[in-house]
Enzyme design. Structure first.
Site, mmCIF file in Angstrom:
data_model
loop_
_atom_site.group_PDB
_atom_site.id
_atom_site.type_symbol
_atom_site.label_atom_id
_atom_site.label_comp_id
_atom_site.label_asym_id
_atom_site.label_seq_id
_atom_site.Cartn_x
_atom_site.Cartn_y
_atom_site.Cartn_z
ATOM 1 N N SER A 62 6.983 78.718 53.147
ATOM 2 C CA SER A 62 6.170 79.889 52.816
ATOM 3 C C SER A 62 6.806 81.229 53.180
ATOM 4 C CB SER A 62 4.795 79.785 53.488
ATOM 5 O OG SER A 62 4.016 78.807 52.847
ATOM 6 N N LYS A 65 7.466 83.418 50.267
ATOM 7 C CA LYS A 65 6.425 84.254 49.663
ATOM 8 C C LYS A 65 6.711 85.742 49.852
ATOM 9 C CE LYS A 65 3.008 80.620 50.474
ATOM 10 N NZ LYS A 65 1.911 80.138 51.337
ATOM 11 N N TYR A 189 6.973 77.359 42.088
ATOM 12 C CA TYR A 189 6.477 77.576 43.458
ATOM 13 C C TYR A 189 7.111 76.600 44.449
ATOM 14 C CZ TYR A 189 3.235 77.615 47.401
ATOM 15 O OH TYR A 189 2.698 77.670 48.658
ATOM 16 N N TYR A 241 -1.481 83.039 58.401
ATOM 17 C CA TYR A 241 -2.742 82.416 57.981
ATOM 18 C C TYR A 241 -3.852 82.669 58.998
ATOM 19 C CZ TYR A 241 1.068 80.128 55.522
ATOM 20 O OH TYR A 241 2.216 79.898 54.829
ATOM 21 N N VAL A 259 5.955 76.139 56.967
ATOM 22 C CA VAL A 259 5.717 74.846 57.614
ATOM 23 C C VAL A 259 7.005 74.056 57.840
ATOM 24 C CG1 VAL A 259 3.325 74.642 56.829
ATOM 25 C CG2 VAL A 259 5.184 73.687 55.422
#
Length: 307
Positions: A62, A65, A189, A241, A259
């Site tokens: 992630s 992103k 993605y 998050y 992760v």
């Protein structure tokens, strides 16, 4: 001095016994040795300091992103915010709960649903391979390293276990918030998440966010200063998050976790920091990586809240 700080941190992390749990919902990540730890700091003058397993490649997941968000802002400007919001979610990275309350519009671009929406926005009718190439070229450019590539085994592993992310995408599409085919969006993605980098490469890649959108080491203007500041603000509010508030409290810097155990952290005007340790805490962020960043900030005073 910086090298000594990193050496001391790596030495301290090496004797830690509580190292967290590796992500096992992506089978390819479950095989990663949790004993590894790396840290690197890149400064605006082009220097890179590193310690531990800082040259070992890992799946950035992630953290990618941040790069697709940058691409999206370059391509679409403020129009990007018609596709995705700018608020913290307060929920796990793969939660569908808020999507239902907010008519399929993701809270921010740093959760899974938001990143999927960003991919859809930057596709612009193009084929997945074209967009994948664009993303990879961008990452290579900001890190000034053409050796960076996808880990195709990780991408395939994610595609085989895509049900949760596919549910998020189909839910958004049911509200008319995605334009392209779900499997094509997810293919891109998962490949962006599979990009394999070392701490040294990742630290270099974050340098444009240290200096208002310009990588001073290469002289390349990556993004407008205002957009750079906004990316940093989103990383501070949303980059971890439902652990974002705790990270801001403990570390006090904009950061984005993955992760795979990596964290990219930005000290504006000072340096770009990348840490990696595969074991995660209960909310999916690197356990030792977070602890190492706390130590770094204590030793350098780099927190954005420092006087």
């Amino acid at each position: 001095m910086m090298q000594q700080i990193l050496d001391d941190i790596a030495e301290q992390m090496a004797i830690e016994t509580k190292r967290g749990k590796v992500a096992d919902y992506i089978p390819q990540l479950a095989h990663v040795d949790p004993s590894q730890f790396g840290i690197a700091v890149a400064t605006p003058d082009g220097q890179v300091y590193a310690a531990g397993d800082a040259s070992t490649l890992f799946s950035i997941q992630s953290i990618s992103k941040v790069f697709t968000l940058t691409i999206g802002l370059n391509k679409l400007g403020s129009e990007l915010w018609t596709h995705v919001g700018r608020e913290p979610s307060g929920d796990p990275f793969n939660s569908i709960t808020i999507l239902e309350y907010e008519a399929g519009r993701p809270r921010n671009p740093l959760i899974n649903a938001g990143a999927i929406a960003v991919v859809d926005a930057i596709m612009m009718g193009r084929q997945p391979k074209t967009v994948m190439t664009e993303i990879l070229q961008f990452v290579r450019s900001v890190s000034d390293d053409d050796s960076i590539g996808f880990d195709h085994k990780v991408a395939a592993s994610e595609m085989q276990h895509r049900d949760r992310n596919a549910a998020l995408a189909h839910f958004m599409k049911s509200f008319g918030n995605l334009e392209h085919e779900v499997d094509e969006i997810l293919d891109i993605y998962f490949h962006q998440c599979s990009v394999a980098m070392s701490c040294e490469q990742l630290a270099r890649a974050g340098l444009f966010l240290v200096s208002n959108g310009i990588n001073q080491a290469t002289g390349v203007k990556v993004i407008k200063p205002q957009q750079s500041r906004r990316i940093n603000s989103l990383m501070m509010m949303c980059g971890h998050y439902d652990g974002s508030g705790e990270f801001a409290y403990q570390v006090g810097l904009p950061g984005k976790s993955g992760v795979g155990g990596g964290i990219l952290t930005i000290a504006p005007g000072k340096g770009s920091i990348a840490v990696w340790s595969p074991g995660l805490n209960p909310v999916g962020n690197s356990k030792l990586g977070t602890k190492a960043l706390q130590l770094l900030v204590e030793k350098t005073g780099w927190s954005v809240f420092a006087n």
